[in-house]
Write an enzyme that holds these catalytic residues in place. Structure first.
Site, PDB file in Angstrom:
ATOM      1  N   LYS A 164     -13.737   1.968   9.967  1.00  0.00           N
ATOM      2  CA  LYS A 164     -12.470   2.359  10.598  1.00  0.00           C
ATOM      3  C   LYS A 164     -12.695   2.712  12.082  1.00  0.00           C
ATOM      4  O   LYS A 164     -11.868   2.392  12.929  1.00  0.00           O
ATOM      5  CB  LYS A 164     -11.841   3.545   9.865  1.00  0.00           C
ATOM      6  CG  LYS A 164     -11.361   3.245   8.450  1.00  0.00           C
ATOM      7  CD  LYS A 164     -10.169   2.298   8.384  1.00  0.00           C
ATOM      8  CE  LYS A 164      -8.874   2.867   8.907  1.00  0.00           C
ATOM      9  NZ  LYS A 164      -7.743   1.923   8.739  1.00  0.00           N
ATOM     10  N   THR A 212      -8.548   7.132  10.391  1.00  0.00           N
ATOM     11  CA  THR A 212      -8.847   8.157   9.380  1.00  0.00           C
ATOM     12  C   THR A 212      -9.620   9.358   9.919  1.00  0.00           C
ATOM     13  O   THR A 212     -10.369   9.241  10.894  1.00  0.00           O
ATOM     14  CB  THR A 212      -9.674   7.499   8.250  1.00  0.00           C
ATOM     15  OG1 THR A 212     -10.066   8.501   7.310  1.00  0.00           O
ATOM     16  CG2 THR A 212     -10.936   6.831   8.782  1.00  0.00           C
ATOM     17  N   TYR A 237      -3.369   2.482  11.929  1.00  0.00           N
ATOM     18  CA  TYR A 237      -3.749   3.784  11.354  1.00  0.00           C
ATOM     19  C   TYR A 237      -5.254   3.867  11.165  1.00  0.00           C
ATOM     20  O   TYR A 237      -5.901   2.898  10.771  1.00  0.00           O
ATOM     21  CB  TYR A 237      -3.037   3.995  10.006  1.00  0.00           C
ATOM     22  CG  TYR A 237      -1.538   3.991  10.178  1.00  0.00           C
ATOM     23  CD1 TYR A 237      -0.847   5.166  10.460  1.00  0.00           C
ATOM     24  CD2 TYR A 237      -0.821   2.796  10.140  1.00  0.00           C
ATOM     25  CE1 TYR A 237       0.530   5.157  10.666  1.00  0.00           C
ATOM     26  CE2 TYR A 237       0.556   2.769  10.353  1.00  0.00           C
ATOM     27  CZ  TYR A 237       1.221   3.948  10.615  1.00  0.00           C
ATOM     28  OH  TYR A 237       2.583   3.931  10.839  1.00  0.00           O
ATOM     29  N   TRP A 239      -6.074  12.108   4.069  1.00  0.00           N
ATOM     30  CA  TRP A 239      -5.685  12.391   2.680  1.00  0.00           C
ATOM     31  C   TRP A 239      -4.238  11.940   2.377  1.00  0.00           C
ATOM     32  O   TRP A 239      -3.381  12.748   1.998  1.00  0.00           O
ATOM     33  CB  TRP A 239      -5.848  13.884   2.382  1.00  0.00           C
ATOM     34  CG  TRP A 239      -7.278  14.332   2.259  1.00  0.00           C
ATOM     35  CD1 TRP A 239      -8.406  13.609   2.518  1.00  0.00           C
ATOM     36  CD2 TRP A 239      -7.739  15.635   1.854  1.00  0.00           C
ATOM     37  NE1 TRP A 239      -9.528  14.374   2.292  1.00  0.00           N
ATOM     38  CE2 TRP A 239      -9.154  15.614   1.882  1.00  0.00           C
ATOM     39  CE3 TRP A 239      -7.099  16.811   1.485  1.00  0.00           C
ATOM     40  CZ2 TRP A 239      -9.922  16.728   1.548  1.00  0.00           C
ATOM     41  CZ3 TRP A 239      -7.862  17.919   1.150  1.00  0.00           C
ATOM     42  CH2 TRP A 239      -9.251  17.873   1.183  1.00  0.00           C
ATOM     43  N   ALA A 273      -5.526  -1.963   4.954  1.00  0.00           N
ATOM     44  CA  ALA A 273      -6.898  -1.484   5.180  1.00  0.00           C
ATOM     45  C   ALA A 273      -7.690  -1.630   3.901  1.00  0.00           C
ATOM     46  O   ALA A 273      -7.111  -1.745   2.813  1.00  0.00           O
ATOM     47  CB  ALA A 273      -6.885  -0.016   5.610  1.00  0.00           C
ATOM     48  N   TYR A 333     -16.970   3.326   5.022  1.00  0.00           N
ATOM     49  CA  TYR A 333     -15.524   3.284   5.287  1.00  0.00           C
ATOM     50  C   TYR A 333     -15.217   3.888   6.669  1.00  0.00           C
ATOM     51  O   TYR A 333     -14.536   3.277   7.492  1.00  0.00           O
ATOM     52  CB  TYR A 333     -14.771   4.039   4.186  1.00  0.00           C
ATOM     53  CG  TYR A 333     -13.315   4.315   4.493  1.00  0.00           C
ATOM     54  CD1 TYR A 333     -12.371   3.295   4.455  1.00  0.00           C
ATOM     55  CD2 TYR A 333     -12.880   5.603   4.819  1.00  0.00           C
ATOM     56  CE1 TYR A 333     -11.034   3.544   4.739  1.00  0.00           C
ATOM     57  CE2 TYR A 333     -11.552   5.866   5.098  1.00  0.00           C
ATOM     58  CZ  TYR A 333     -10.624   4.840   5.067  1.00  0.00           C
ATOM     59  OH  TYR A 333      -9.305   5.095   5.361  1.00  0.00           O
ATOM     60  N   GLY A 370       0.831  -1.202   0.000  1.00  0.00           N
ATOM     61  CA  GLY A 370       0.000   0.000   0.000  1.00  0.00           C
ATOM     62  C   GLY A 370       0.867   1.253   0.000  1.00  0.00           C
ATOM     63  O   GLY A 370       2.095   1.177   0.095  1.00  0.00           O
ATOM     64  N   GLN A 371       0.214   2.400  -0.109  1.00  0.00           N
ATOM     65  CA  GLN A 371       0.962   3.678  -0.144  1.00  0.00           C
ATOM     66  C   GLN A 371       1.855   3.808   1.086  1.00  0.00           C
ATOM     67  O   GLN A 371       3.050   4.075   0.994  1.00  0.00           O
ATOM     68  CB  GLN A 371      -0.010   4.855  -0.150  1.00  0.00           C
ATOM     69  CG  GLN A 371      -0.952   4.925  -1.323  1.00  0.00           C
ATOM     70  CD  GLN A 371      -1.660   6.269  -1.339  1.00  0.00           C
ATOM     71  OE1 GLN A 371      -1.247   7.172  -2.040  1.00  0.00           O
ATOM     72  NE2 GLN A 371      -2.725   6.415  -0.571  1.00  0.00           N
TER      73      GLN A 371
HETATM   74  N1  LIG Z   1      -5.472   6.853   1.559  1.00  0.00           N
HETATM   75  C1  LIG Z   1      -5.966   7.817   2.307  1.00  0.00           C
HETATM   76  O1  LIG Z   1      -6.302   8.910   1.820  1.00  0.00           O
HETATM   77  C2  LIG Z   1      -6.132   7.637   3.800  1.00  0.00           C
HETATM   78  C3  LIG Z   1      -6.714   8.664   4.550  1.00  0.00           C
HETATM   79  C4  LIG Z   1      -6.863   8.498   5.937  1.00  0.00           C
HETATM   80  C5  LIG Z   1      -6.429   7.340   6.534  1.00  0.00           C
HETATM   81  N2  LIG Z   1      -5.888   6.345   5.793  1.00  0.00           N
HETATM   82  C6  LIG Z   1      -5.463   5.111   6.473  1.00  0.00           C
HETATM   83  O2  LIG Z   1      -4.053   5.012   6.357  1.00  0.00           O
HETATM   84  C7  LIG Z   1      -3.683   3.626   6.287  1.00  0.00           C
HETATM   85  C8  LIG Z   1      -2.827   3.397   5.042  1.00  0.00           C
HETATM   86  O3  LIG Z   1      -3.602   3.790   3.884  1.00  0.00           O
HETATM   87  P1  LIG Z   1      -3.018   3.629   2.401  1.00  0.00           P
HETATM   88  O4  LIG Z   1      -3.485   4.805   1.634  1.00  0.00           O
HETATM   89  O5  LIG Z   1      -1.569   3.292   2.450  1.00  0.00           O
HETATM   90  O6  LIG Z   1      -3.853   2.347   1.915  1.00  0.00           O
HETATM   91  P2  LIG Z   1      -3.656   1.494   0.603  1.00  0.00           P
HETATM   92  O7  LIG Z   1      -2.670   2.124  -0.308  1.00  0.00           O
HETATM   93  O8  LIG Z   1      -5.023   1.179   0.089  1.00  0.00           O
HETATM   94  O9  LIG Z   1      -3.007   0.157   1.177  1.00  0.00           O
HETATM   95  C9  LIG Z   1      -3.719  -0.765   1.920  1.00  0.00           C
HETATM   96  C10 LIG Z   1      -3.056  -2.113   1.741  1.00  0.00           C
HETATM   97  O10 LIG Z   1      -3.835  -3.103   2.433  1.00  0.00           O
HETATM   98  C11 LIG Z   1      -3.916  -4.248   1.580  1.00  0.00           C
HETATM   99  N3  LIG Z   1      -5.076  -5.073   1.856  1.00  0.00           N
HETATM  100  C12 LIG Z   1      -6.378  -4.721   1.770  1.00  0.00           C
HETATM  101  N4  LIG Z   1      -7.154  -5.788   2.025  1.00  0.00           N
HETATM  102  C13 LIG Z   1      -6.325  -6.844   2.265  1.00  0.00           C
HETATM  103  C14 LIG Z   1      -6.521  -8.203   2.573  1.00  0.00           C
HETATM  104  N5  LIG Z   1      -7.746  -8.755   2.681  1.00  0.00           N
HETATM  105  N6  LIG Z   1      -5.438  -8.999   2.742  1.00  0.00           N
HETATM  106  C15 LIG Z   1      -4.193  -8.497   2.612  1.00  0.00           C
HETATM  107  N7  LIG Z   1      -3.934  -7.216   2.328  1.00  0.00           N
HETATM  108  C16 LIG Z   1      -4.993  -6.382   2.153  1.00  0.00           C
HETATM  109  C17 LIG Z   1      -4.021  -3.644   0.200  1.00  0.00           C
HETATM  110  O11 LIG Z   1      -3.776  -4.596  -0.798  1.00  0.00           O
HETATM  111  P3  LIG Z   1      -4.404  -4.353  -2.258  1.00  0.00           P
HETATM  112  O12 LIG Z   1      -3.905  -3.042  -2.738  1.00  0.00           O
HETATM  113  O13 LIG Z   1      -3.901  -5.507  -3.037  1.00  0.00           O
HETATM  114  O14 LIG Z   1      -5.891  -4.336  -2.058  1.00  0.00           O
HETATM  115  C18 LIG Z   1      -2.977  -2.545   0.271  1.00  0.00           C
HETATM  116  O15 LIG Z   1      -1.692  -3.051  -0.008  1.00  0.00           O
HETATM  117  C19 LIG Z   1      -4.994   2.843   6.303  1.00  0.00           C
HETATM  118  O16 LIG Z   1      -5.273   2.454   7.623  1.00  0.00           O
HETATM  119  C20 LIG Z   1      -6.030   3.853   5.856  1.00  0.00           C
HETATM  120  O17 LIG Z   1      -7.321   3.551   6.339  1.00  0.00           O
HETATM  121  C21 LIG Z   1      -5.713   6.463   4.440  1.00  0.00           C
END
Ligand SMILES: NC(=O)c1ccc[n+]([C@@H]2O[C@H](COP(=O)([O-])OP(=O)(O)OC[C@H]3O[C@@H](n4cnc5c(N)ncnc54)[C@H](OP(=O)(O)O)[C@@H]3O)[C@@H](O)[C@H]2O)c1
Length: 290
Positions: free
Chosen positions: A128, A100, A98, A149, A59, A124, A10-11
């Site tokens: 969370k 949100t 983490y 974000w 997530a 979502y 993930g990111q």
């Molecule tokens: N992105 C945002 O804007 C944002 C904002 C606020 C908070 N957050 C929080 O920050 C944290 C990191 O977010 P991020 O943006 O890095 O998320 P992300 O890029 O979507 O990465 C999430 C990772 O979790 C993996 N995943 C999801 N379901 C899975 C499963 N069943 N088994 C194994 N792996 C699984 C995904 O794999 P796949 O890609 O293969 O599905 C992905 O590698 C999370 O807790 C998120 O809720 C994010």
């Protein structure tokens, strides 16, 4: 230190894999190694690896799709963190997780603190928030870090989308009534790792819920304007007009909070780590996309 990291592709997970590396031996997992929806396999993995620290960057993050995949969103965002908290407590390992800004409804009109009452508007955010509560229900040592974000220059997020749209269109309309903290995934990973570098005792001593995101806040429109300004290959841009639009002009399955910026002063004072302004971080990100 033995560190178990979930969500390595993930990111945030991708950055954490690099920034945590100097602080221990990392077992980093994603789908290929373990589908988190296999709860028995998840427990077994933690029991076999016996990490001294668990970091959960995995997530279900597709905010719109979550509206129609509620069960899956709750499984990954709520049941999984609960299991991780239980397994972490069983082996006395701290857990970093983490959450949100979307746990808030956006009606406060000024940055949210940790004592403000969450009231999520979409599936979502609800899933969370349920994850936070599942962790808090277990008496272990945990850091729940609410962020907002999150972007990276890899993959398909807001920053890369704006850069792409700016090369395909002459006019871009971006919502100007959604406001929060743009947060560079690498900055978040580096700050997390600076805490880990001090040893797991700091998590034990200062366990709890914190807001941790890019310094300051902006509307999506202001964020997009800055992205276009800082684009190192701005000559490739075809866009001539960047125009503000209300959210109502872009209907989506999930309702989003309008003002969900996070006040991160508790994090800064408790951990003595200042958060770079979102603009400074964006400038660094644009110059260091790798
Ligand atoms: N992105 C945002 O804007 C944002 C904002 C606020 C908070 N957050 C929080 O920050 C944290 C990191 O977010 P991020 O943006 O890095 O998320 P992300 O890029 O979507 O990465 C999430 C990772 O979790 C993996 N995943 C999801 N379901 C899975 C499963 N069943 N088994 C194994 N792996 C699984 C995904 O794999 P796949 O890609 O293969 O599905 C992905 O590698 C999370 O807790 C998120 O809720 C994010």
């Amino acid at each position: 230190m033995k560190i178990l990291l979930f969500g390595k592709n993930g990111q945030l997970g991708w950055e954490l894999q690099r920034t945590l590396a100097p602080h221990g031996t990392i077992s980093a997992l994603d789908y290929a190694e373990l589908d988190l929806q296999d709860f028995d396999a998840l427990r077994k993995t933690v029991r076999e690896l016996k990490p001294e620290l668990i970091v959960n960057a995995a997530a279900y993050t597709n905010v719109d799709k979550a509206e129609s995949e509620s069960e899956k969103a709750f499984a990954i965002n709520s049941t999984v963190p609960g299991i991780l908290a239980e397994e972490a407590a069983r082996i006395d390992a701290p857990l970093i997780h983490y959450s949100t800004d979307y746990v808030f409804d956006g009606s406060k009109g000024q940055p949210y603190t940790e004592t403000d009452l969450p009231d999520p508007l979409n599936v979502y955010g609800k899933s969370k928030l349920a994850g936070e509560k599942a962790i808090q229900a277990v008496s272990g040592f945990h850091l729940i870090l609410r962020t907002a974000w999150v972007y990276s220059l890899r993959g398909d997020g807001f920053v890369t989308k704006v850069l792409k749209w700016a090369r395909q269109n002459e006019t871009l309309r971006i919502v100007d009534d959604q406001v929060s903290n743009p947060t560079w995934a690498r900055m978040l990973a580096e700050i997390t790792s600076q805490v880990v570098a001090r040893g797991t005792n700091i998590v034990r001593e200062r366990k709890g819920l914190y807001h941790l995101a890019g310094g300051g806040y902006a509307s999506r429109f202001e964020w997009a304007r800055e992205i276009l300004k800082l684009d190192p290959k701005s000559k490739e841009q075809t866009v001539k007009d960047l125009l503000p639009s209300p959210t109502s002009e872009f209907p989506t399955p999930a309702q989003r909070p309008l003002f969900s910026a996070l006040d991160c002063s508790s994090w800064e004072s408790n951990f003595g780590l200042n958060l770079p302004s979102w603009k400074d971080a964006l400038g660094l990100a644009m110059d260091n996309p790798g």
